[in-house]
Design an enzyme around this catalytic site. Structure first.
Site, PDB file in Angstrom:
ATOM      1  N   ASP A 117      25.984  13.751  73.712  1.00 12.35           N
ATOM      2  CA  ASP A 117      25.525  14.577  72.590  1.00 12.35           C
ATOM      3  C   ASP A 117      25.701  16.036  72.977  1.00 12.35           C
ATOM      4  O   ASP A 117      25.117  16.498  73.961  1.00 12.35           O
ATOM      5  CB  ASP A 117      24.049  14.269  72.298  1.00 12.35           C
ATOM      6  CG  ASP A 117      23.573  14.803  70.959  1.00 12.35           C
ATOM      7  OD1 ASP A 117      24.176  15.776  70.464  1.00 12.35           O
ATOM      8  OD2 ASP A 117      22.601  14.267  70.408  1.00 12.35           O
ATOM      9  N   ARG A 150      25.026  18.634  70.933  1.00 13.92           N
ATOM     10  CA  ARG A 150      24.286  19.504  70.017  1.00 13.92           C
ATOM     11  C   ARG A 150      23.302  20.406  70.758  1.00 13.92           C
ATOM     12  O   ARG A 150      22.863  20.095  71.861  1.00 13.92           O
ATOM     13  CB  ARG A 150      23.527  18.663  68.989  1.00 13.92           C
ATOM     14  CG  ARG A 150      24.412  17.998  67.961  1.00 13.92           C
ATOM     15  CD  ARG A 150      23.621  17.091  67.048  1.00 13.92           C
ATOM     16  NE  ARG A 150      23.103  15.914  67.739  1.00 13.92           N
ATOM     17  CZ  ARG A 150      22.400  14.959  67.155  1.00 13.92           C
ATOM     18  NH1 ARG A 150      22.123  15.040  65.868  1.00 13.92           N
ATOM     19  NH2 ARG A 150      21.969  13.918  67.853  1.00 13.92           N
TER      20      ARG A 150
END
Length: 365
Positions: A297, A299
């Site tokens: 991930d 983000r």
């Protein structure tokens, strides 16, 4: 004539991102030596010929994640340097970086891994490539007096401190535009467009109903998903989560929906579609990201905390199944008084995706 314009660090960073996406190399400043960074994704033969002239020892830089797929030994932690062979072509170099070419080119290598001391720009090069939402792979060519080289060849010269400007602080993002926009699930909705003070992706906050800042505010932090939110893709649960959270906030009388432009877990739409193609070959979400060279991930939920504090909200009830959002809020000064689960949108097409989120990403499904 001396230029009357002095660019800010963020302006230089945005120029570097744009250049890379256009296939134009940039020059990255190192502690001892500078380097030309050329993205592999958009490499052509003319560039490859020039890079060999610049530095006969040019090498291919990939992430450790991509190296694991290629069965390359990893000596430097986050990255691997592969010698650029004399017979290398743009296609053969791209085959090293792009898993979409793995089936077409199953026999790659043997690779000659460069084990000497790193030139100390490798991690920075990967950071800027990821920020441009390109595959994290480049040809690195060392140059002396990189600033002069960049000026002579009209290339962007990027210093490490300028690269660090990517970190968003509360002072670096502003509520640029606000307007009332009634929606199907929340008629009393006010849209706020948050924009980094110089450029970059805009992020959105939808203020629904009336917010009582003396009480924990009901909040959903949602990452953009064009395929799910807009087109109704059945490969994920993003669209149903977005709509259910909006209705939940509206039914409670007030709260905030934050919509972050971090498509595909932060890897961008093009790489997300690459990941979907890999999933069609049998890999799960995390495995697909790794084969592309990304982490599980990519983000940055700090953006959500930044927007909350800009809107004078520091105590929230967070609608999420993702523990990472909770820990990030707490880390950046936003108290999560309560977590509210959101279990919607399951179907036979996204079952494996949801299982992977629970098992490998720790989502509380």
């Amino acid at each position: 004539m001396k230029s009357i314009f002095k660019f800010t660090n963020q302006e230089i960073l945005m120029r570097a991102r744009t250049d890379l996406r256009l296939g134009i190399p940039i020059v990255l400043a190192g502690k001892k030596i500078d380097a030309v960074v050329t993205p592999v994704e958009v490499l052509n033969q003319k560039q490859l010929n020039k890079l060999r002239q610049i530095d006969k020892s040019s090498f291919i830089l990939i992430t450790a994640r991509r190296a694991q797929t290629l069965k390359c030994p990893i000596y430097d932690g986050n990255f691997v340097r592969i010698e650029l062979g004399e017979k290398s072509t743009p296609h053969s170099v791209k085959a090293i970086a792009d898993p979409m070419l793995d089936l077409e080119n199953p026999l790659k290598g043997p690779f000659k891994i460069i084990r000497e001391m790193p030139i100390e720009i490798e991690n920075e090069a990967l950071i800027v490539l990821k920020s441009a939402q390109l595959l994290p792979a480049a040809i690195i060519s060392q140059v002396n007096n990189g600033e002069n080289f960049a000026k002579t060849n009209k290339l962007t010269y990027l210093k490490k401190e300028q690269l660090l400007e990517m970190a968003i602080s509360p002072e670096d993002i502003a509520d640029a535009i606000t307007a009332e926009v009634p929606t199907a699930r929340a008629e009393n909705a006010q849209f706020h467009i948050f924009r980094p003070n110089i450029s970059g992706e805009e992020h959105y906050a939808v203020e629904i109903g009336k917010i009582d800042r003396d009480q924990p505010t009901l909040v959903r932090i949602h990452s953009a998903c064009f395929t799910g939110d807009v087109l109704g893709s059945l490969k994920c649960d993003c669209g149903p989560q977005l709509h259910a959270a909006t209705k939940m906030i509206n039914d409670e009388g007030g709260g905030l929906l934050i919509y972050l432009n971090q498509e595909g877990r932060g890897i961008g739409l093009a790489n997300k579609i690459r990941a979907y193609s890999l999933q069609n070959q049998g890999f799960d979400t995390v495995e697909a990201n790794h084969r592309l060279g990304f982490e599980d991930d990519e983000r940055d939920f700090q953006l959500g905390a930044t927007i909350l504090k800009k809107m004078r909200i520091t105590n929230i009830q967070l609608i999420t199944n993702n523990p990472s959002k909770i820990s990030t809020m707490e880390k950046y000064g936003v108290t999560v008084a309560k977590r509210i689960s959101l279990t919607v949108g399951q179907n036979e097409n996204n079952l494996r995706y949801l299982q992977t989120k629970a098992i490998k990403s720790g989502h509380l499904m």
